[in-house]
Write a protein that holds these residues in place. Sequence first.
Motif, PDB file in Angstrom:
ATOM      1  N   ASP A 152      28.040  43.378  36.362  1.00  0.00           N
ATOM      2  CA  ASP A 152      28.637  42.071  36.677  1.00  0.00           C
ATOM      3  C   ASP A 152      28.029  41.516  37.958  1.00  0.00           C
ATOM      4  O   ASP A 152      27.712  42.281  38.876  1.00  0.00           O
ATOM      5  CB  ASP A 152      30.147  42.203  36.932  1.00  0.00           C
ATOM      6  CG  ASP A 152      30.918  42.631  35.703  1.00  0.00           C
ATOM      7  OD1 ASP A 152      31.033  41.821  34.770  1.00  0.00           O
ATOM      8  OD2 ASP A 152      31.428  43.767  35.676  1.00  0.00           O
ATOM      9  N   TRP A 173      26.936  46.503  30.879  1.00  0.00           N
ATOM     10  CA  TRP A 173      28.159  46.658  31.674  1.00  0.00           C
ATOM     11  C   TRP A 173      28.177  45.940  33.026  1.00  0.00           C
ATOM     12  O   TRP A 173      29.255  45.734  33.593  1.00  0.00           O
ATOM     13  CB  TRP A 173      28.404  48.146  31.935  1.00  0.00           C
ATOM     14  CG  TRP A 173      29.054  48.877  30.809  1.00  0.00           C
ATOM     15  CD1 TRP A 173      28.440  49.615  29.843  1.00  0.00           C
ATOM     16  CD2 TRP A 173      30.462  48.960  30.526  1.00  0.00           C
ATOM     17  NE1 TRP A 173      29.371  50.154  28.976  1.00  0.00           N
ATOM     18  CE2 TRP A 173      30.614  49.772  29.367  1.00  0.00           C
ATOM     19  CE3 TRP A 173      31.605  48.435  31.145  1.00  0.00           C
ATOM     20  CZ2 TRP A 173      31.864  50.058  28.811  1.00  0.00           C
ATOM     21  CZ3 TRP A 173      32.854  48.726  30.577  1.00  0.00           C
ATOM     22  CH2 TRP A 173      32.969  49.531  29.434  1.00  0.00           C
ATOM     23  N   SER A 195      30.533  49.267  40.487  1.00  0.00           N
ATOM     24  CA  SER A 195      31.165  48.331  39.561  1.00  0.00           C
ATOM     25  C   SER A 195      32.683  48.426  39.603  1.00  0.00           C
ATOM     26  O   SER A 195      33.250  49.517  39.664  1.00  0.00           O
ATOM     27  CB  SER A 195      30.704  48.624  38.141  1.00  0.00           C
ATOM     28  OG  SER A 195      31.474  47.906  37.224  1.00  0.00           O
ATOM     29  N   LYS A 196      33.331  47.268  39.527  1.00  0.00           N
ATOM     30  CA  LYS A 196      34.796  47.228  39.432  1.00  0.00           C
ATOM     31  C   LYS A 196      35.260  47.869  38.115  1.00  0.00           C
ATOM     32  O   LYS A 196      36.416  48.240  37.968  1.00  0.00           O
ATOM     33  CB  LYS A 196      35.276  45.776  39.505  1.00  0.00           C
ATOM     34  CG  LYS A 196      34.768  44.892  38.386  1.00  0.00           C
ATOM     35  CD  LYS A 196      35.084  43.429  38.613  1.00  0.00           C
ATOM     36  CE  LYS A 196      34.529  42.553  37.492  1.00  0.00           C
ATOM     37  NZ  LYS A 196      34.743  41.134  37.747  1.00  0.00           N
ATOM     38  N   ARG A 197      34.323  47.976  37.143  1.00  0.00           N
ATOM     39  CA  ARG A 197      34.665  48.524  35.830  1.00  0.00           C
ATOM     40  C   ARG A 197      34.523  50.039  35.780  1.00  0.00           C
ATOM     41  O   ARG A 197      34.929  50.663  34.805  1.00  0.00           O
ATOM     42  CB  ARG A 197      33.761  47.917  34.756  1.00  0.00           C
ATOM     43  CG  ARG A 197      33.897  46.429  34.619  1.00  0.00           C
ATOM     44  CD  ARG A 197      32.897  45.902  33.617  1.00  0.00           C
ATOM     45  NE  ARG A 197      32.839  44.455  33.622  1.00  0.00           N
ATOM     46  CZ  ARG A 197      33.559  43.658  32.842  1.00  0.00           C
ATOM     47  NH1 ARG A 197      34.427  44.180  32.017  1.00  0.00           N
ATOM     48  NH2 ARG A 197      33.419  42.351  32.895  1.00  0.00           N
ATOM     49  N   GLU A 254      40.725  44.576  33.055  1.00  0.00           N
ATOM     50  CA  GLU A 254      39.576  45.395  32.649  1.00  0.00           C
ATOM     51  C   GLU A 254      38.700  45.853  33.814  1.00  0.00           C
ATOM     52  O   GLU A 254      37.530  46.182  33.633  1.00  0.00           O
ATOM     53  CB  GLU A 254      38.736  44.667  31.586  1.00  0.00           C
ATOM     54  CG  GLU A 254      39.544  44.333  30.352  1.00  0.00           C
ATOM     55  CD  GLU A 254      38.755  43.647  29.260  1.00  0.00           C
ATOM     56  OE1 GLU A 254      37.533  43.820  29.191  1.00  0.00           O
ATOM     57  OE2 GLU A 254      39.380  42.924  28.460  1.00  0.00           O
ATOM     58  N   CYS A 255      39.275  45.871  35.008  1.00  0.00           N
ATOM     59  CA  CYS A 255      38.547  46.422  36.168  1.00  0.00           C
ATOM     60  C   CYS A 255      38.890  47.909  36.270  1.00  0.00           C
ATOM     61  O   CYS A 255      39.636  48.341  37.163  1.00  0.00           O
ATOM     62  CB  CYS A 255      38.957  45.686  37.448  1.00  0.00           C
ATOM     63  SG  CYS A 255      38.528  43.944  37.433  1.00  0.00           S
ATOM     64  N   HIS A 272      30.655  38.843  29.062  1.00  0.00           N
ATOM     65  CA  HIS A 272      31.293  40.062  29.589  1.00  0.00           C
ATOM     66  C   HIS A 272      32.525  39.836  30.467  1.00  0.00           C
ATOM     67  O   HIS A 272      33.267  40.767  30.716  1.00  0.00           O
ATOM     68  CB  HIS A 272      30.219  40.844  30.360  1.00  0.00           C
ATOM     69  CG  HIS A 272      30.527  42.277  30.677  1.00  0.00           C
ATOM     70  ND1 HIS A 272      31.172  43.131  29.823  1.00  0.00           N
ATOM     71  CD2 HIS A 272      30.229  43.028  31.775  1.00  0.00           C
ATOM     72  CE1 HIS A 272      31.261  44.333  30.386  1.00  0.00           C
ATOM     73  NE2 HIS A 272      30.699  44.287  31.558  1.00  0.00           N
ATOM     74  N   GLU A 273      32.745  38.620  30.980  1.00  0.00           N
ATOM     75  CA  GLU A 273      33.888  38.382  31.865  1.00  0.00           C
ATOM     76  C   GLU A 273      34.629  37.115  31.471  1.00  0.00           C
ATOM     77  O   GLU A 273      34.019  36.077  31.222  1.00  0.00           O
ATOM     78  CB  GLU A 273      33.412  38.173  33.309  1.00  0.00           C
ATOM     79  CG  GLU A 273      33.054  39.428  34.058  1.00  0.00           C
ATOM     80  CD  GLU A 273      32.650  39.096  35.492  1.00  0.00           C
ATOM     81  OE1 GLU A 273      33.400  39.468  36.404  1.00  0.00           O
ATOM     82  OE2 GLU A 273      31.605  38.463  35.702  1.00  0.00           O
TER      83      GLU A 273
END
Length: 488
Positions: free
Chosen positions: A379, A377, A389-391, A67-68, A418-419
Amino acid sequence: MSQNEEVTGVLPEDNAAKAEKFKEEANEYFKNQDFNKAIDVYSKAIELNPTIAVYYGNRSFAYLKTECFGYALEDASKAIELDRNYVKGYYRRAAAHMSLGKFKLALKDYETVTKARPGDIDAKAKFTECNKIVKKIAFEKAISVEENKKNVADTINLDAMAIEDEYTGPKLEDGRVTLKFMEELLDYYRKQNKLHRKYAYKILLDVKALFESQPSLVEITIPDENKFTICGDIHGQFYDLLHIFELNGLPSETNPYLFNGDFVDRGSFSVECIFTLFGFKLLFPNHFFMSRGNHESATMNQMYGFDGEVKSKYSAQMAELFTEVYNWLPLAHCLNKKVLVMHGGLFSRDDVTLKDIREIDRNRQPPDEGLMCELLWSDPQPQPGRAPSKRGVGVQFGPDVTSKFLELNKLEYVVRSHEVKQDGYEIGHDGKCITVFSAPNYCDTMGNQGAFITLTGKDMKPKFTSYEAVPHPNVRPMAYANSLLKFM
């Protein structure tokens, strides 16, 4: 390349060979669904030989699995930059765009794939499906502008819904949720039965009215001797939710809970999870709390299964009503003026106060930037400062950011979810940023434990309980997800 090696324009042969070995090793990790390890080893291959598109394409796929999506997008674009004819790069980038709800950009990449491979049936199907979504969104936008669309909630006629004689499930008493109703509902759901639609609609309408009356930041007071429980993501894993209640007791006025977002999607018992949680919210409105997660949104629900599950078990009208209810979920909770709990994390600027959070206008779909977006959203990261963000949405924030935020708002620590975490929780930022994730063996593949946090009002010190996944009926995760994601 080691520091002792002379830098030349040509890659040493042994580096190219080593890189290829790392790729093969990473592929094995990927096959065994150890995606984080695969990412580490693909990264080693890239370090040794950064010119091979496949390495980036494969790492992009692994990032999608974890999910990244932001990193997946970057890697797919890099792969395409290195090799314009690398078709899988476009596939990966389209999947990353889809995961972020960027359907038009995804469509463009799927179009490239279908032109490059006109005989590829899978590519054609993905292009057609994506095209349908883009057209549907454009159509809905046009209609809502024209009609000044009415709330679905206002169109529900409960009186017109008859309860059939053969229905043997739990019944609301005088239209109200009772403890007896909730106990019967849990047992009914355990046996894979469906709550009558009249009761389901009544719960949704009542809980919407309840959430509408709450602020975006809810203040909770926990008396000195009282226990309070915080749970993270549930993601439609109903049988694991039941296990939490077995381990920690059913919610009650003396056993209050806060569920911190992402109640639905991915797991295929999301309908059961959300009605259980909404039922307890109605039964104990001042002792049961729910924060919005990034998956309580129309785009995520359309992609990751909740929308499909509601339509399968009930109707498209109910799916729309859920979207309206989710828009009213509070965004954060403050416990005893000491602990802030939100689904995602902190912000891209240092001056955000609790007052700012309280004043967010939340009755909408999550935006792509700003405070509401970041609450849902963001992290934490171990290094100081901030990073993209990695997302691909929100920000990553370091221990210094957390420290400044706590100091400004006179808080002790933050809790977020969330993680996925191996033990179900993680303590970061010198104990000031805690992650809790309550879906064990996430998606039946990750092998992680779930966890919940308990604390008492007196000292507010978090205690952690980790637990393993329990068996569930043979309906796999993502069973209701958009077909574009099932084979991502």
